[in-house]
Design a protein around this motif. Structure first.
Motif, PDB file in Angstrom:
ATOM      1  N   GLU A   8       0.972  -1.192  -0.050  1.00  0.00           N
ATOM      2  CA  GLU A   8       0.031   0.047  -0.121  1.00  0.00           C
ATOM      3  C   GLU A   8       0.830   1.402  -0.169  1.00  0.00           C
ATOM      4  O   GLU A   8       1.634   1.292   0.710  1.00  0.00           O
ATOM      5  CB  GLU A   8      -0.873   0.039   1.244  1.00  0.00           C
ATOM      6  CG  GLU A   8      -2.295   0.117   0.929  1.00  0.00           C
ATOM      7  CD  GLU A   8      -3.247   0.021   2.134  1.00  0.00           C
ATOM      8  OE1 GLU A   8      -3.679   1.074   2.800  1.00  0.00           O
ATOM      9  OE2 GLU A   8      -3.792  -0.972   2.287  1.00  0.00           O
ATOM     10  N   THR A   9       0.595   2.084  -0.888  1.00  0.00           N
ATOM     11  CA  THR A   9       1.324   3.351  -0.908  1.00  0.00           C
ATOM     12  C   THR A   9       0.720   4.417   0.141  1.00  0.00           C
ATOM     13  O   THR A   9      -0.302   4.148   0.895  1.00  0.00           O
ATOM     14  CB  THR A   9       1.161   4.130  -2.394  1.00  0.00           C
ATOM     15  OG1 THR A   9      -0.334   4.352  -2.529  1.00  0.00           O
ATOM     16  CG2 THR A   9       1.660   3.186  -3.348  1.00  0.00           C
ATOM     17  N   ASP A  10       1.488   5.572   0.158  1.00  0.00           N
ATOM     18  CA  ASP A  10       1.057   6.541   1.461  1.00  0.00           C
ATOM     19  C   ASP A  10      -0.387   7.135   1.074  1.00  0.00           C
ATOM     20  O   ASP A  10      -1.110   7.250   2.145  1.00  0.00           O
ATOM     21  CB  ASP A  10       1.913   7.531   1.423  1.00  0.00           C
ATOM     22  CG  ASP A  10       3.574   7.207   1.814  1.00  0.00           C
ATOM     23  OD1 ASP A  10       3.439   6.128   2.593  1.00  0.00           O
ATOM     24  OD2 ASP A  10       4.461   8.057   1.430  1.00  0.00           O
TER      25      ASP A  10
END
Length: 192
Positions: A98-100
């Motif tokens: 998961e990205t930011d």
């Protein structure tokens, strides 16, 4: 001159396993002299003719010939694993991160996958080299007959591998000591 009853029995017994000593024993020759008897019988022209005739009859009856055996060995000896499967390298998703900002991004890795061909698409003659196909927990297992063994048998048939070499004739050796007497030889040894 026709074969004796014992010689005929030897011929029949020899065809079982081509073991001359055992054939002589089974034909009721003495166990102690079976090896010598077998050698003598195999060198007998009439016995050899009877063996060749019986082998020829068996070959016709069974349709098993040297050529046919060699062809079967050749299928195994010259088989190629790529006729049955392929190894493909491709990318696959192994995980996600998961990205930011909350987006799921796939993490990929290069993997090699084995694809076993359907037996319907493999040439029937090539299938003769297959020893085993089975379903396992990991997938399909494919095993070919022993290629090296087949090639060795073909090579032996063709005379490529020689276990023993027999030489005949005389060797002339120039020995300068051959004309010396025993006393002269002893003197040479003492004086060194």
């Amino acid at each position: 001159m026709a074969l004796t009853a014992k010689q005929k029995t030897f011929v029949q017994e020899y065809l079982i396993d081509l073991n001359a000593t055992q054939a002589a024993i089974r034909a009721r020759y003495s166990i102690k002299t079976a090896e010598q008897q077998a050698s003598r019988l195999l060198s007998n022209v009439k016995v050899q003719e009877a063996i060749q005739k019986a082998m020829g009859q068996r070959e016709k009856r069974t349709e098993i010939t040297q050529d046919r055996v060699l062809q079967e060995l050749a299928k195994i000896g010259f088989s190629n694993i790529s006729d049955y499967l392929s190894v493909n390298t491709s990318q696959r998703v192994v995980a996600y991160k998961e990205t930011d900002d909350g987006e799921r991004v796939p993490i990929t890795d290069w993997v090699q996958l084995v694809e076993v061909f359907d037996t319907e698409v493999i040439d029937r003659l090539k299938m003769d080299a297959v020893s085993e196909i089975k379903q396992t927990k990991e997938g399909i297992s494919l095993k070919l007959h022993d290629k090296v063994s087949a090639l060795e048998k073909i090579g032996r048939h063709l005379g490529m591998f020689v276990d023993k070499v027999q030489h005949s004739g005389t060797v002339e050796v120039n020995n300068p000591l051959k004309d010396l007497s025993t006393e002269e030889l002893r003197k040479l040894i003492r004086d060194g």
